[in-house]
Design an enzyme around this catalytic site. Structure first.
Site, PDB file in Angstrom:
ATOM      1  CD  GLU A  31      -2.865   0.827   2.485  1.00 48.19           C
ATOM      2  OE1 GLU A  31      -3.533   1.820   2.773  1.00 48.19           O
ATOM      3  OE2 GLU A  31      -2.823  -0.200   3.184  1.00 48.19           O
ATOM      4  NE  ARG A 257       2.506  -8.502  10.387  1.00 46.18           N
ATOM      5  CZ  ARG A 257       2.481  -7.352   9.675  1.00 46.18           C
ATOM      6  NH1 ARG A 257       3.419  -6.443   9.844  1.00 46.18           N
ATOM      7  NH2 ARG A 257       1.516  -7.110   8.838  1.00 46.18           N
ATOM      8  CE  LYS A 267       3.055   0.132   4.953  1.00 46.11           C
ATOM      9  NZ  LYS A 267       2.464   0.017   3.646  1.00 46.11           N
TER      10      LYS A 267
HETATM   11  P1  ATP Z   1       2.264  -1.946   7.971  1.00 44.73           P
HETATM   12  O1  ATP Z   1       1.410  -2.659   8.972  1.00 44.73           O
HETATM   13  O2  ATP Z   1       3.647  -1.682   8.401  1.00 44.73           O
HETATM   14  O3  ATP Z   1       1.592  -0.752   7.389  1.00 44.73           O
HETATM   15  P2  ATP Z   1       1.296  -3.501   5.839  1.00 44.73           P
HETATM   16  O4  ATP Z   1       1.153  -4.970   5.968  1.00 44.73           O
HETATM   17  O5  ATP Z   1       0.070  -2.697   5.923  1.00 44.73           O
HETATM   18  O6  ATP Z   1       2.420  -2.999   6.813  1.00 44.73           O
HETATM   19  P3  ATP Z   1       1.551  -3.403   3.035  1.00 44.73           P
HETATM   20  O7  ATP Z   1       2.084  -2.294   2.224  1.00 44.73           O
HETATM   21  O8  ATP Z   1       0.114  -3.690   2.969  1.00 44.73           O
HETATM   22  O9  ATP Z   1       1.996  -3.118   4.505  1.00 44.73           O
HETATM   23  O10 ATP Z   1       2.394  -4.729   2.795  1.00 44.73           O
HETATM   24  C1  ATP Z   1       2.840  -5.222   1.567  1.00 44.73           C
HETATM   25  C2  ATP Z   1       3.203  -6.669   1.748  1.00 44.73           C
HETATM   26  O11 ATP Z   1       4.243  -6.813   2.694  1.00 44.73           O
HETATM   27  C3  ATP Z   1       2.016  -7.467   2.265  1.00 44.73           C
HETATM   28  O12 ATP Z   1       1.922  -8.654   1.502  1.00 44.73           O
HETATM   29  C4  ATP Z   1       2.366  -7.735   3.697  1.00 44.73           C
HETATM   30  O13 ATP Z   1       1.828  -8.938   4.119  1.00 44.73           O
HETATM   31  C5  ATP Z   1       3.893  -7.752   3.679  1.00 44.73           C
HETATM   32  N1  ATP Z   1       4.432  -7.376   4.984  1.00 44.73           N
HETATM   33  C6  ATP Z   1       4.210  -6.248   5.677  1.00 44.73           C
HETATM   34  N2  ATP Z   1       4.841  -6.255   6.871  1.00 44.73           N
HETATM   35  C7  ATP Z   1       5.492  -7.445   6.943  1.00 44.73           C
HETATM   36  C8  ATP Z   1       6.327  -8.073   7.924  1.00 44.73           C
HETATM   37  N3  ATP Z   1       6.626  -7.488   9.080  1.00 44.73           N
HETATM   38  N4  ATP Z   1       6.841  -9.289   7.632  1.00 44.73           N
HETATM   39  C9  ATP Z   1       6.574  -9.887   6.468  1.00 44.73           C
HETATM   40  N5  ATP Z   1       5.791  -9.364   5.514  1.00 44.73           N
HETATM   41  C10 ATP Z   1       5.245  -8.159   5.734  1.00 44.73           C
HETATM   42 MG    MG Z   2      -1.596  -2.902   4.694  1.00 39.20          MG
END
Ligand code: ATP
Ligand code: MG
Length: 546
Positions: A31, A257, A267
């Site tokens: 995102e 994760r 983020k």
């Molecule tokens: P945040 O919670 O930090 O905003 P998010 O999961 O919302 O992270 P996205 O941009 O939606 O962030 O994530 C893109 C991809 O990265 C998704 O497939 C998500 O599952 C993966 N991802 C995000 N954080 C992690 C993590 N700590 N470990 C492994 N994969 C991750």
């Molecule tokens: Mg997300």
């Protein structure tokens, strides 16, 4: 068939063997609401790792279905960071490009009697949702006719209704044990400008509806995501099935994760640090963002190695930060040139040495191809104060009164006199160079155990060095709130004297400051004003022969 290293690859192997899937297709769906962090690196390594292992494809797809928080700065940074990590996507896509497809899918569901427009408020929906032990209560609008639903949904799209007044819900099962299946909201009214589609839409799809459609529309075979989406999988399957996408339908697979001790990967929190000016920006070398790690000097290969070594599992756990550092050291030990730097200078006058010379010193003993540089040497040098002891403890191998030590890449010296000030503090050493003791051609017969770094007083350069620590302090007395754990001392600036050769360093060049640690030249450097960031310390900083 290639051997599976972990459970996702086992699933892929089974799909290939059964003929369900011919070509493996993954995607990375960030995102664009912040910079990528080290958790994303793990997801990138899995998705792009599968692409290369199975000679498949992997798309970069920006999940920009939520209009409010996205920014092109983030889009650009994400592309840059993925390239830096060493991955190449097949197609670059935006989920918002599929709004039409999603709208058509919603219409299809309505026509199949599988979606209805509801007038309930978010609060009413929540209240009627039931609990894990009690079924939900059906919406009063659940049995609207297909015609009425179509009319209302088109009106939603045409801007007839204000935000929050109507939603489209999937008609699944209000008694399902899985709360996500209790008629989830799939579209909402939101009069907001979208960075890609502008004001074309005033209704936006919900993530749980949009994501499976994006995957299916692109032909993704394995949609890999983190564990918290496990309960959403039945809905994911329902959407791709009921929207009648062709086979093979994408399948969602969850993994745990990445969590790292004392590291926040949300983020939202990282953005807060940036917005409040607590850090130098998204690329502050203390930040766990990929841009931050890059500026910190972490080699992308070391990050990939780390992700590989920690593996992929289905159980949540926390990895020690020191484990990443070990991977980084391993890499830098092979790749970083050695240079000399003195942090706490003590002047040494070589009383029997006049003039000056250029010594030839090896850059990196571990390099595949040895290279050398020229290091000036003259009558006055600096050594580190910690390498001299007026009253040495037993087995002290560095410099002491009437003792010997080797200057790295140069000569053995003998300490003739320690000059002290009125307070008894050593201010200068008078030493003599042992004849015929030059490194590589030593025939002096003098045996020394200690080798220390030094810099030439006339040509050395004063630089700024940032010592970096975790942005979070350890949990003390049960205080776990991130805001109260901000480590105010996480960035300390000190000065050091470094050898002349570093004036030729380029931004992002990494070095081992011998016997101290690994450092990278920061972008804040200007001309002779060099700024280095500490990457990691040496494993064994007390080893005097390093
Ligand atoms: P945040 O919670 O930090 O905003 P998010 O999961 O919302 O992270 P996205 O941009 O939606 O962030 O994530 C893109 C991809 O990265 C998704 O497939 C998500 O599952 C993966 N991802 C995000 N954080 C992690 C993590 N700590 N470990 C492994 N994969 C991750
Ligand atoms: Mg997300």
């Amino acid at each position: 068939m290639v051997e599976a290293k972990y459970f996702i690859e086992e699933i892929i192997n089974a799909d290939l063997e059964s003929g369900k899937v011919k070509k493996v297709f993954t995607r990375f769906p960030p995102e664009p609401n912040g910079y990528l962090h080290i958790g994303h690196a793990k997801s990138l390594c899995i998705n792009f790792g599968i692409k290369s292992k199975y000679k498949g494809k992997c798309n970069l797809r920006f999940d920009d279905t939520n209009p409010s928080k996205e920014d092109t700065e983030y889009v650009e940074s994400i592309k840059r960071d993925i390239k830096w990590l060493g991955f190449k996507w097949d197609k670059l896509l935006f989920a918002s490009d599929y709004f039409d497809v999603m709208f058509e899918c919603a219409v299809k569901l309505i026509k199949k009697g599988l979606a209805y427009v509801s007038d309930e408020t978010a609060e009413e929906i929540r209240q009627r949702r039931g609990t894990l032990t009690e079924p939900g209560i059906e919406s009063p609008n659940r049995n609207r006719s297909v015609e009425e639903n179509l009319k209302l949904f088109y009106e939603m799209r045409d801007g007839v209704y204000p935000d929050g007044s109507k939603v489209l819900r999937a008609k699944i099962d209000m008694a399902s044990p899985n709360l996500n299946m209790r008629d989830p909201v799939i579209y909402r009214v939101l009069h907001a400008t979208h960075h890609n589609t502008g004001d074309k839409w005033c209704i936006y799809p919900m993530y749980d509806f949009a994501h499976p459609i994006e995957d299916a529309h692109e032909g993704i075979t394995h949609s890999i995501c983190t564990l918290e989406f496990e309960d959403h999988r039945p809905l994911y399957d329902w959407v791709v099935r009921e929207c009648e996408f062709p086979n093979p339908l994408p399948q969602q697979i969850e993994f745990a994760r990445l969590n790292i001790t004392n590291t926040i990967m949300s983020k939202r929190y990282l953005k807060k640090l940036v917005d409040e000016g607590k850090v130098l920006g998204w690329d502050d070398p203390r930040m766990p963002t990929l841009s931050g790690l890059r500026r910190r000097g972490i080699p992308p290969e070391a990050l990939r190695d780390f992700c590989e070594r920690i593996g992929v599992s289905k159980a949540n756990s926390e990895v020690e930060e020191s484990y990443l550092h070990a991977c980084v050291r391993d890499n830098l030990n092979r790749s970083a040139n050695r240079v000399m730097a003195v942090f706490d200078p003590l002047k040494v006058v070589l009383t029997n040495y006049d003039g000056s010379e250029e010594l030839t010193v090896e850059d990196n003993p571990n390099a595949e191809e040895l290279t050398y540089r020229s290091v000036p040497f003259s009558r006055e040098i600096y050594i580190d104060r910690s390498d001299f002891a007026l009253v040495p403890p037993p087995k002290y191998y560095r410099l002491k009164p009437d003792g010997y030590v080797r200057l790295k890449g140069a000569y053995i010296i003998h300490c003739d006199e320690a000059v002290c000030d009125d307070c008894g503090e050593v201010v200068e050493l008078h030493c003599s160079v042992v004849p015929n003791s030059k490194s590589g051609e030593d025939s002096s017969g003098v045996k020394v155990k200690g080798v220390i770094q030094w810099v030439d007083a006339k040509t050395c350069v004063d630089v700024t060095v940032r010592k970096l620590q975790s942005l979070l302090t350890d949990v003390v007395d049960g205080v776990t709130d991130f805001n109260e754990r901000f480590n105010e001392n996480s960035l300390l600036e000190v000065t050091a004297k470094v050898e002349r050769s570093l004036l030729k360093a380029k931004k992002e060049d990494r070095f081992q400051f011998m016997r101290v640690g690994y450092y990278v030249l920061d972008k804040d450097s200007k001309g002779r004003k060099l700024v280095f960031n500490e990457i990691v310390g040496l494993k064994d900083s007390f080893n005097t022969t390093k």
